[in-house]
Write a protein that holds these residues in place. Structure first.
Motif, PDB file in Angstrom:
ATOM      1  N   VAL A  43     -10.388  24.056 -19.984  1.00 53.62           N
ATOM      2  CA  VAL A  43      -8.927  24.073 -19.846  1.00 53.62           C
ATOM      3  C   VAL A  43      -8.524  24.623 -18.483  1.00 53.62           C
ATOM      4  O   VAL A  43      -7.660  24.060 -17.793  1.00 53.62           O
ATOM      5  CB  VAL A  43      -8.287  24.894 -20.983  1.00 53.62           C
ATOM      6  N   ALA A  44      -9.158  25.721 -18.057  1.00 55.57           N
ATOM      7  CA  ALA A  44      -8.836  26.315 -16.762  1.00 55.57           C
ATOM      8  C   ALA A  44      -9.151  25.350 -15.621  1.00 55.57           C
ATOM      9  O   ALA A  44      -8.384  25.231 -14.662  1.00 55.57           O
ATOM     10  CB  ALA A  44      -9.611  27.622 -16.578  1.00 55.57           C
ATOM     11  N   ALA A  45     -10.277  24.637 -15.722  1.00 55.13           N
ATOM     12  CA  ALA A  45     -10.634  23.666 -14.692  1.00 55.13           C
ATOM     13  C   ALA A  45      -9.636  22.510 -14.654  1.00 55.13           C
ATOM     14  O   ALA A  45      -9.305  21.994 -13.580  1.00 55.13           O
ATOM     15  CB  ALA A  45     -12.048  23.137 -14.937  1.00 55.13           C
ATOM     16  N   SER A  46      -9.151  22.105 -15.816  1.00 58.21           N
ATOM     17  CA  SER A  46      -8.138  21.038 -15.865  1.00 58.21           C
ATOM     18  C   SER A  46      -6.859  21.472 -15.150  1.00 58.21           C
ATOM     19  O   SER A  46      -6.252  20.695 -14.404  1.00 58.21           O
ATOM     20  CB  SER A  46      -7.827  20.679 -17.330  1.00 58.21           C
ATOM     21  N   VAL A  47      -6.467  22.725 -15.361  1.00 62.10           N
ATOM     22  CA  VAL A  47      -5.281  23.249 -14.682  1.00 62.10           C
ATOM     23  C   VAL A  47      -5.502  23.254 -13.172  1.00 62.10           C
ATOM     24  O   VAL A  47      -4.636  22.826 -12.394  1.00 62.10           O
ATOM     25  CB  VAL A  47      -4.952  24.664 -15.191  1.00 62.10           C
ATOM     26  N   ARG A  81     -14.644   5.789 -28.994  1.00 62.56           N
ATOM     27  CA  ARG A  81     -15.144   4.620 -28.248  1.00 62.56           C
ATOM     28  C   ARG A  81     -14.063   4.095 -27.304  1.00 62.56           C
ATOM     29  O   ARG A  81     -14.356   3.664 -26.180  1.00 62.56           O
ATOM     30  CB  ARG A  81     -15.585   3.528 -29.221  1.00 62.56           C
ATOM     31  N   GLU A  82     -12.822   4.126 -27.753  1.00 59.85           N
ATOM     32  CA  GLU A  82     -11.715   3.688 -26.910  1.00 59.85           C
ATOM     33  C   GLU A  82     -11.552   4.616 -25.710  1.00 59.85           C
ATOM     34  O   GLU A  82     -11.381   4.169 -24.574  1.00 59.85           O
ATOM     35  CB  GLU A  82     -10.430   3.657 -27.742  1.00 59.85           C
ATOM     36  N   ILE A  83     -11.626   5.916 -25.967  1.00 61.81           N
ATOM     37  CA  ILE A  83     -11.488   6.894 -24.886  1.00 61.81           C
ATOM     38  C   ILE A  83     -12.631   6.774 -23.883  1.00 61.81           C
ATOM     39  O   ILE A  83     -12.440   6.920 -22.668  1.00 61.81           O
ATOM     40  CB  ILE A  83     -11.432   8.321 -25.473  1.00 61.81           C
ATOM     41  N   MET A  84     -13.822   6.468 -24.376  1.00 62.95           N
ATOM     42  CA  MET A  84     -14.979   6.340 -23.487  1.00 62.95           C
ATOM     43  C   MET A  84     -14.806   5.218 -22.465  1.00 62.95           C
ATOM     44  O   MET A  84     -15.449   5.222 -21.408  1.00 62.95           O
ATOM     45  CB  MET A  84     -16.248   6.095 -24.318  1.00 62.95           C
ATOM     46  N   GLN A  85     -13.957   4.272 -22.758  1.00 65.82           N
ATOM     47  CA  GLN A  85     -13.726   3.154 -21.837  1.00 65.82           C
ATOM     48  C   GLN A  85     -12.682   3.478 -20.769  1.00 65.82           C
ATOM     49  O   GLN A  85     -12.527   2.716 -19.808  1.00 65.82           O
ATOM     50  CB  GLN A  85     -13.273   1.908 -22.627  1.00 65.82           C
ATOM     51  N   LEU A  86     -11.983   4.572 -20.932  1.00 71.50           N
ATOM     52  CA  LEU A  86     -10.937   4.920 -19.980  1.00 71.50           C
ATOM     53  C   LEU A  86     -11.529   5.459 -18.683  1.00 71.50           C
ATOM     54  O   LEU A  86     -12.536   6.165 -18.700  1.00 71.50           O
ATOM     55  CB  LEU A  86      -9.999   5.981 -20.575  1.00 71.50           C
ATOM     56  N   PRO A  87     -10.905   5.169 -17.534  1.00 70.62           N
ATOM     57  CA  PRO A  87     -11.369   5.717 -16.249  1.00 70.62           C
ATOM     58  C   PRO A  87     -10.902   7.162 -16.088  1.00 70.62           C
ATOM     59  O   PRO A  87     -10.071   7.484 -15.228  1.00 70.62           O
ATOM     60  CB  PRO A  87     -10.712   4.784 -15.233  1.00 70.62           C
ATOM     61  N   ALA A  88     -11.420   8.038 -16.933  1.00 76.34           N
ATOM     62  CA  ALA A  88     -10.958   9.425 -16.982  1.00 76.34           C
ATOM     63  C   ALA A  88     -12.139  10.347 -17.278  1.00 76.34           C
ATOM     64  O   ALA A  88     -13.252   9.896 -17.570  1.00 76.34           O
ATOM     65  CB  ALA A  88      -9.876   9.585 -18.061  1.00 76.34           C
ATOM     66  N   VAL A  89     -11.882  11.646 -17.223  1.00 74.11           N
ATOM     67  CA  VAL A  89     -12.908  12.659 -17.504  1.00 74.11           C
ATOM     68  C   VAL A  89     -12.981  12.910 -19.003  1.00 74.11           C
ATOM     69  O   VAL A  89     -11.962  13.134 -19.655  1.00 74.11           O
ATOM     70  CB  VAL A  89     -12.596  13.972 -16.753  1.00 74.11           C
ATOM     71  N   GLU A 133     -13.595  20.544  -9.297  1.00 76.09           N
ATOM     72  CA  GLU A 133     -13.928  19.574  -8.248  1.00 76.09           C
ATOM     73  C   GLU A 133     -14.419  18.268  -8.852  1.00 76.09           C
ATOM     74  O   GLU A 133     -14.112  17.184  -8.341  1.00 76.09           O
ATOM     75  CB  GLU A 133     -14.989  20.161  -7.310  1.00 76.09           C
ATOM     76  N   LEU A 134     -15.172  18.342  -9.954  1.00 76.31           N
ATOM     77  CA  LEU A 134     -15.605  17.121 -10.640  1.00 76.31           C
ATOM     78  C   LEU A 134     -14.416  16.386 -11.237  1.00 76.31           C
ATOM     79  O   LEU A 134     -14.335  15.156 -11.178  1.00 76.31           O
ATOM     80  CB  LEU A 134     -16.615  17.458 -11.743  1.00 76.31           C
ATOM     81  N   PHE A 135     -13.480  17.142 -11.826  1.00 73.30           N
ATOM     82  CA  PHE A 135     -12.320  16.538 -12.471  1.00 73.30           C
ATOM     83  C   PHE A 135     -11.427  15.804 -11.466  1.00 73.30           C
ATOM     84  O   PHE A 135     -10.741  14.846 -11.826  1.00 73.30           O
ATOM     85  CB  PHE A 135     -11.490  17.598 -13.192  1.00 73.30           C
ATOM     86  N   LYS A 136     -11.423  16.256 -10.229  1.00 75.18           N
ATOM     87  CA  LYS A 136     -10.570  15.641  -9.202  1.00 75.18           C
ATOM     88  C   LYS A 136     -11.077  14.271  -8.774  1.00 75.18           C
ATOM     89  O   LYS A 136     -10.328  13.491  -8.184  1.00 75.18           O
ATOM     90  CB  LYS A 136     -10.486  16.556  -7.974  1.00 75.18           C
ATOM     91  N   GLN A 137     -12.337  13.983  -9.041  1.00 77.91           N
ATOM     92  CA  GLN A 137     -12.906  12.705  -8.640  1.00 77.91           C
ATOM     93  C   GLN A 137     -12.374  11.586  -9.534  1.00 77.91           C
ATOM     94  O   GLN A 137     -12.190  11.767 -10.733  1.00 77.91           O
ATOM     95  CB  GLN A 137     -14.436  12.769  -8.705  1.00 77.91           C
ATOM     96  N   ASP A 138     -12.145  10.445  -8.942  1.00 79.29           N
ATOM     97  CA  ASP A 138     -11.576   9.312  -9.673  1.00 79.29           C
ATOM     98  C   ASP A 138     -12.621   8.645 -10.561  1.00 79.29           C
ATOM     99  O   ASP A 138     -13.825   8.688 -10.295  1.00 79.29           O
ATOM    100  CB  ASP A 138     -11.012   8.276  -8.693  1.00 79.29           C
ATOM    101  N   GLY A 139     -12.130   8.003 -11.617  1.00 82.64           N
ATOM    102  CA  GLY A 139     -12.973   7.161 -12.449  1.00 82.64           C
ATOM    103  C   GLY A 139     -13.563   7.874 -13.648  1.00 82.64           C
ATOM    104  O   GLY A 139     -13.310   9.053 -13.902  1.00 82.64           O
TER     105      GLY A 139
END
Length: 263
Positions: free
Chosen positions: A143-147, A200-208, A118-124
Motif C-alpha cells: 500500500v505504501a509503495a502504491s502511494v 484471470r481478467e485482471i491478469m490480462q490488464l496492463p497493470a501491476v 519504482e517497479l510500480f511506476k513502470q508501464d505495462g
C-alpha cells in the motif's frame, strides 16, 4: 550532447585521509559530475555519475585501477538496485540461485517500499509475488509503495480488514493506474469460480498485480512461479524461515474473529 548516467562502486583497501578528495578531483578533471554519493555497506562506497563522453569514464577506470588503496567493484550503466543502494546506503540482496527473488528484513521496509514503488511506476503488466510471515509488513508495504508511485490500490482478496474475496469489479476499478492485491491463501482456500474468473481478467490488464503467498497461489491454478516477474521475501530477521502452517491455521480456524466479506 546528452549526458549518460553511470554507477561507480569501489571497496576501500587502505583507508587514509584525502582518499575521497583524490577521487572526486579526478572526476572533476575529466568533466564527470557526481549526482549522488553514499556508503553502501561495510567499506564500500557508491556514486551515481553523469558524463557526456563515455571515453572519460574509461579513462577514469584506467587511472583508478592503478591505485592500491581502492578496488573497483562496479562501473556500469546504473540498474535500479544501484540507484537504491546509493539512496539508502544498503544493497538489495537477491537469491543466489534465483536472481528474480529479492530479500528484505523488517528494518529495511523503507528500502523495500522504495524498490516496489519504482517497479510500480513502470508501464505495462507486472506480476509480483511477496512471501512473508504474518504481521511482518507485506500488505502495508504494498500500500505504501502504491502511494509513493501515485497508484490506487485495490484488494481482490485479502485479510487486511476482513477476509475479502471480490467476484467482480465496477467500471472505475479497472485501469493501469491501479495496483491489484491478491492473497494467495484466501483466493485458493475460500474463493469460488467467479473469483477466479475475475483474477484471470485482471491478469490480462496492463497493470501491476501483487500476490501475497505466491507458492500457495500456484498450487491449484494454471499459474506457475515462472509467470512472476519478481518474487519478494520479507522476514523479521535474516534467518527466519517462511512457512505457511501457522498462518493458515490463524486465518481459517476462526481464531482471528474475522468474517467472510463477499462482493
Amino acid at each position: 550532447m546528452e549526458k549518460n548516467e553511470w554507477y561507480f562502486e569501489y571497496e576501500i583497501q587502505k583507508n587514509r585521509p584525502g582518499l575521497l578528495g583524490e577521487i572526486t578531483s579526478l572526476l572533476g578533471m575529466l568533466s564527470i559530475n557526481i549526482i549522488t554519493i553514499n556508503g553502501v555497506e561495510n567499506s564500500r562506497r557508491g556514486m551515481l555519475l553523469l558524463s557526456e563522453f563515455d571515453e572519460n569514464i574509461i579513462r577514469f577506470k584506467t587511472i583508478l585501477q592503478m591505485m592500491e588503496t581502492i578496488k573497483i567493484t562496479k562501473i556500469r550503466k546504473p540498474k535500479l538496485k544501484d540507484k537504491l543502494a546509493v539512496r539508502h546506503g544498503k544493497y538489495i540482496h537477491t537469491d543466489v540461485d534465483d536472481r528474480k527473488t529479492f530479500r528484505f528484513v523488517r528494518d529495511e521496509l523503507g528500502l523495500l517500499v522504495d524498490f516496489m514503488a519504482e517497479l510500480f511506476k513502470q508501464d505495462g503488466h507486472k506480476l509480483i509475488g511477496i512471501r512473508g510471515m504474518p504481521r511482518v509488513g507485506k500488505t502495508e508495504s504494498v500500500v505504501a509503495a502504491s502511494v509513493c508511485a501515485n497508484k490506487r490500490w485495490l484488494f481482490v482478496s485479502s485479510t487486511m480488514l476482513k477476509q475479502t474475496v471480490r467476484n467482480q469489479l465496477i467500471d472505475g476499478e479497472y485501469g493501469a493506474d491501479t495496483t491489484y492485491i491478491m492473497d494467495g491463501i484466501v483466493s485458493t482456500r475460500r474463493a469460488n469460480e467467479k473469483h477466479w474468473q475475475l483474477i484471470r481478467e485482471i491478469m490480462q490488464l496492463p497493470a501491476v498485480k501483487i500476490v501475497e503467498h505466491p507458492d500457495i497461489f500456484v498450487q491449484t491454478t494454471e499459474y506457475s512461479l515462472d509467470d512472476f516477474d519478481y518474487i519478494i521475501e520479507l522476514r523479521n530477521f535474516e534467518e527466519e524461515e517462511i512457512t505457511y502452517e501457522t498462518f493458515e491455521q490463524q486465518q481459517f480456524s476462526g481464531e482471528s474473529g474475522l468474517s467472510m466479506f463477499d462482493f
